[in-house]
Design a protein around this motif. Structure first.
Motif, PDB file in Angstrom:
ATOM      1  N   TYR A  14       0.830  -1.210   0.000  1.00 27.88           N
ATOM      2  CA  TYR A  14       0.000   0.000   0.000  1.00 27.88           C
ATOM      3  C   TYR A  14       0.865   1.260   0.000  1.00 27.88           C
ATOM      4  O   TYR A  14       0.660   2.175  -0.796  1.00 27.88           O
ATOM      5  CB  TYR A  14      -0.900  -0.087   1.225  1.00 27.88           C
ATOM      6  N   LEU A  15       1.862   1.300   0.865  1.00 26.48           N
ATOM      7  CA  LEU A  15       2.737   2.467   0.950  1.00 26.48           C
ATOM      8  C   LEU A  15       3.636   2.586  -0.285  1.00 26.48           C
ATOM      9  O   LEU A  15       3.878   3.687  -0.785  1.00 26.48           O
ATOM     10  CB  LEU A  15       3.580   2.389   2.228  1.00 26.48           C
ATOM     11  N   VAL A  16       4.119   1.446  -0.784  1.00 24.45           N
ATOM     12  CA  VAL A  16       4.956   1.461  -1.990  1.00 24.45           C
ATOM     13  C   VAL A  16       4.150   1.930  -3.190  1.00 24.45           C
ATOM     14  O   VAL A  16       4.627   2.736  -4.011  1.00 24.45           O
ATOM     15  CB  VAL A  16       5.558   0.057  -2.247  1.00 24.45           C
ATOM     16  N   ALA A  17       2.910   1.433  -3.337  1.00 28.37           N
ATOM     17  CA  ALA A  17       2.049   1.851  -4.454  1.00 28.37           C
ATOM     18  C   ALA A  17       1.784   3.346  -4.382  1.00 28.37           C
ATOM     19  O   ALA A  17       1.772   4.035  -5.414  1.00 28.37           O
ATOM     20  CB  ALA A  17       0.732   1.072  -4.416  1.00 28.37           C
ATOM     21  N   ALA A  48       2.728   8.399  -6.961  1.00 27.67           N
ATOM     22  CA  ALA A  48       2.968   9.826  -6.748  1.00 27.67           C
ATOM     23  C   ALA A  48       4.189  10.301  -7.533  1.00 27.67           C
ATOM     24  O   ALA A  48       4.240  11.438  -7.996  1.00 27.67           O
ATOM     25  CB  ALA A  48       3.158  10.103  -5.255  1.00 27.67           C
ATOM     26  N   ALA A  49       5.186   9.397  -7.705  1.00 23.25           N
ATOM     27  CA  ALA A  49       6.421   9.786  -8.388  1.00 23.25           C
ATOM     28  C   ALA A  49       6.368   9.571  -9.898  1.00 23.25           C
ATOM     29  O   ALA A  49       7.014  10.292 -10.656  1.00 23.25           O
ATOM     30  CB  ALA A  49       7.599   9.000  -7.794  1.00 23.25           C
ATOM     31  N   LEU A  50       5.583   8.575 -10.351  1.00 22.24           N
ATOM     32  CA  LEU A  50       5.674   8.172 -11.755  1.00 22.24           C
ATOM     33  C   LEU A  50       4.351   8.242 -12.513  1.00 22.24           C
ATOM     34  O   LEU A  50       4.262   7.723 -13.624  1.00 22.24           O
ATOM     35  CB  LEU A  50       6.215   6.731 -11.841  1.00 22.24           C
ATOM     36  N   HIS A  51       3.317   8.883 -11.952  1.00 16.65           N
ATOM     37  CA  HIS A  51       1.996   8.812 -12.583  1.00 16.65           C
ATOM     38  C   HIS A  51       1.973   9.417 -13.985  1.00 16.65           C
ATOM     39  O   HIS A  51       1.160   9.036 -14.815  1.00 16.65           O
ATOM     40  CB  HIS A  51       0.948   9.491 -11.699  1.00 16.65           C
ATOM     41  N   GLU A  52       2.848  10.353 -14.291  1.00 14.34           N
ATOM     42  CA  GLU A  52       2.853  10.955 -15.626  1.00 14.34           C
ATOM     43  C   GLU A  52       3.291   9.968 -16.700  1.00 14.34           C
ATOM     44  O   GLU A  52       3.028  10.164 -17.885  1.00 14.34           O
ATOM     45  CB  GLU A  52       3.768  12.183 -15.643  1.00 14.34           C
ATOM     46  N   ARG A  53       3.969   8.895 -16.295  1.00 15.30           N
ATOM     47  CA  ARG A  53       4.472   7.918 -17.272  1.00 15.30           C
ATOM     48  C   ARG A  53       3.534   6.734 -17.450  1.00 15.30           C
ATOM     49  O   ARG A  53       3.787   5.872 -18.281  1.00 15.30           O
ATOM     50  CB  ARG A  53       5.849   7.409 -16.826  1.00 15.30           C
ATOM     51  N   PHE A  54       2.480   6.661 -16.652  1.00 19.60           N
ATOM     52  CA  PHE A  54       1.586   5.512 -16.699  1.00 19.60           C
ATOM     53  C   PHE A  54       0.401   5.769 -17.634  1.00 19.60           C
ATOM     54  O   PHE A  54      -0.730   5.552 -17.275  1.00 19.60           O
ATOM     55  CB  PHE A  54       1.052   5.206 -15.292  1.00 19.60           C
ATOM     56  N   THR A  85      -4.313  -1.459  -4.852  1.00 23.31           N
ATOM     57  CA  THR A  85      -5.431  -0.630  -5.313  1.00 23.31           C
ATOM     58  C   THR A  85      -5.713   0.489  -4.326  1.00 23.31           C
ATOM     59  O   THR A  85      -5.910   1.646  -4.706  1.00 23.31           O
ATOM     60  CB  THR A  85      -6.690  -1.498  -5.491  1.00 23.31           C
ATOM     61  N   LEU A  86      -5.721   0.146  -3.032  1.00 24.79           N
ATOM     62  CA  LEU A  86      -5.954   1.157  -1.995  1.00 24.79           C
ATOM     63  C   LEU A  86      -4.857   2.218  -2.015  1.00 24.79           C
ATOM     64  O   LEU A  86      -5.139   3.420  -1.880  1.00 24.79           O
ATOM     65  CB  LEU A  86      -6.011   0.487  -0.624  1.00 24.79           C
ATOM     66  N   GLY A  87      -3.603   1.799  -2.191  1.00 28.17           N
ATOM     67  CA  GLY A  87      -2.500   2.748  -2.232  1.00 28.17           C
ATOM     68  C   GLY A  87      -2.614   3.721  -3.394  1.00 28.17           C
ATOM     69  O   GLY A  87      -2.312   4.920  -3.253  1.00 28.17           O
ATOM     70  N   LEU A  88      -3.057   3.228  -4.538  1.00 25.49           N
ATOM     71  CA  LEU A  88      -3.241   4.104  -5.702  1.00 25.49           C
ATOM     72  C   LEU A  88      -4.364   5.113  -5.463  1.00 25.49           C
ATOM     73  O   LEU A  88      -4.237   6.293  -5.801  1.00 25.49           O
ATOM     74  CB  LEU A  88      -3.536   3.258  -6.941  1.00 25.49           C
ATOM     75  N   LEU A  89      -5.468   4.653  -4.866  1.00 25.83           N
ATOM     76  CA  LEU A  89      -6.554   5.573  -4.545  1.00 25.83           C
ATOM     77  C   LEU A  89      -6.102   6.603  -3.513  1.00 25.83           C
ATOM     78  O   LEU A  89      -6.462   7.783  -3.587  1.00 25.83           O
ATOM     79  CB  LEU A  89      -7.767   4.798  -4.010  1.00 25.83           C
ATOM     80  N   GLN A  90      -5.293   6.157  -2.554  1.00 30.45           N
ATOM     81  CA  GLN A  90      -4.769   7.077  -1.547  1.00 30.45           C
ATOM     82  C   GLN A  90      -3.877   8.131  -2.187  1.00 30.45           C
ATOM     83  O   GLN A  90      -3.937   9.318  -1.829  1.00 30.45           O
ATOM     84  CB  GLN A  90      -3.980   6.289  -0.498  1.00 30.45           C
ATOM     85  N   ALA A  91      -3.050   7.719  -3.141  1.00 30.37           N
ATOM     86  CA  ALA A  91      -2.162   8.663  -3.825  1.00 30.37           C
ATOM     87  C   ALA A  91      -2.968   9.688  -4.618  1.00 30.37           C
ATOM     88  O   ALA A  91      -2.644  10.879  -4.633  1.00 30.37           O
ATOM     89  CB  ALA A  91      -1.211   7.906  -4.752  1.00 30.37           C
TER      90      ALA A  91
END
Length: 427
Positions: free
Chosen positions: A107-110, A115-121, A402-408
């Protein structure tokens, strides 16, 4: 002057978290008293979970990592699931606790990765290549378990790549509906409609899952796909066109694939063979019915009569020992989680990130509906786990990712609002 946007989110944050703590103490206290003499392992496990729930909550609040209620809801779900897993099997309960620890790390890693790489996804074909690659790896190196060749064995551990594939599929669909021009293909001077290309890719993917006999995942993928085209494409005719095609494909599969025919026949009339093909669903219904409104009590029921009770039928076990009210509580927790996810998606301005938040939320929603619907005989039973509650490392890690991505995504909203408010103060 520091911006205070989002502070109201955290004002009443500790109250619901205290309720999670109370639930933990009651559940694991009762599990400890079931032993003769007192079993101290549930006390240690419950105390560890208590510290973990508050620690993660503090991290979210102190660092303003976004919507804190996402964690509160999931903390309640994993508490209920862990207590029931330990009640069913202390050995597997301890293993589930370890998977929860790994899940929280995921969760924390996601959160950090997105947060760091979302522009590349945002690549359509990159995500689709990953999905096909996962299928190829499973097809070549996979192991067949319970009739489906969808597992990879790493030493003594087994991993289900399709759990990761559900998340990648969301990114693929988000890229498709927000950048349809990337799907435009020209062959022999003829240009193909991006929607038809998208449809072909999705149906091919569903076919790959069907080859692996992962019909539940194929159903989930189709549900997410249909929701995307209904919400983002707003093309009623295209939606009806897809429904017609999948209805014909489903009818053909029912006639050709004996496994599907047995599942449908069992769903329609499980009492025709309650000791054979209908044994799972009939035992599930007996368990839910025998629990009544308030349940038989932790340790007082017989959920072990249900095959695959730790994975597919954990909801039936909860209903038997915690009652229909306990089952309704679980459903309401998922409803609130989905509500928070949809609310989050509506607040996001970036169209791609909005589509990702929406897709991740719908994936959790459909997965919950498919498994609870199957356990209660609302729809034919499929082999999908209940997020955060079912036993298993693959499911737990995928759910926490999934939760980590929603949290981000929710954290980005708070930071943007804080910047807007700060700029307003400066002016």
């Amino acid at each position: 002057m520091k911006a205070k946007t989002g502070t109201s989110l955290y004002t009443h944050f500790w109250g619901p978290l205290h309720l999670v703590a109370l639930t933990l103490m009651l559940l694991f206290g009762q599990l400890a008293l079931m032993g003769d003499p007192i079993d101290f392992i549930p006390l240690i496990m419950g105390g560890s979970m208590l510290l973990l729930v508050y620690f993660v909550g503090w991290v979210i609040r102190y660092n303003r990592l976004g919507d804190p209620y996402l964690w509160t809801i999931v903390a309640m779900l994993i508490s209920l699931g862990l207590a029931m897993q330990y009640r069913l099997s202390p050995f597997n309960g301890i293993k589930q606790f370890n998977w929860i620890l790994i899940g929280i790390l995921t969760y924390l890693v996601a959160y950090g990765l997105y947060a760091a790489l979302h522009e590349r996804f945002r690549s359509v074909y990159f995500h689709y290549a990953l999905l096909v690659g996962l299928f190829a790896i499973t097809l070549i190196f996979g192991t067949e378990i319970n009739g489906a060749k969808n597992w990879l064995k790493l030493g003594t551990y087994s991993f289900q790549p399709s759990e990761l594939g559900k998340i990648i599929f969301v990114f693929f669909m988000a890229a498709c509906v927000t950048s349809p021009e990337r799907l435009r293909i020209r062959l022999s001077g003829r240009s193909f409609d991006p929607k038809l290309v998208m449809m072909g890719l999705v149906y091919l993917l569903m076919g790959l899952f069907a080859v692996q006999r992962e019909f539940g995942t194929a159903m989930l993928v189709f549900g997410v796909y249909m929701t995307y085209i209904y919400v983002f494409e707003r093309d009623v005719l295209f939606t009806l066109y897809n429904l017609g095609i999948v209805s014909l494909l489903g009818l053909a599969a029912f006639k050709v694939v004996s496994h599907i025919e047995v599942r449908v026949d069992t769903w329609l009339n499980p009492w025709a063979d309650p000791g054979g093909a209908g044994y799972q669903i009939t035992q599930s219904l007996f368990a839910i019915g025998s629990g009544g409104f308030f349940g038989s009590g932790i340790g007082q029921g017989y959920p072990k009569f249900i095959p695959a009770v730790r994975t597919d039928f954990i909801f039936a076990a909860i209903c038997e020992e915690m009652g229909i009210l306990g089952g309704i509580a679980v459903i309401l927790l998922f409803f609130i989680l989905i509500y928070r996810g949809i609310k989050l998606a509506l607040r996001i301005e970036d169209r791609f990130m909005k589509a990702v938040a929406f897709g991740l939320t719908m994936t959790l929603g459909y997965q919950t509906f498919i498994i609870i619907g199957g356990v209660t005989k609302l729809i034919p039973l499929t082999g999908i786990t209940l997020p955060f509650l079912s036993y298993g490392g693959s499911s737990m890690m995928a759910s926490f990712a999934t939760l980590g991505l929603l949290q981000a995504l929710s954290g980005q909203i708070l930071r943007r609002e804080a910047e807007t408010l700060e700029n307003g103060y400066r002016q």
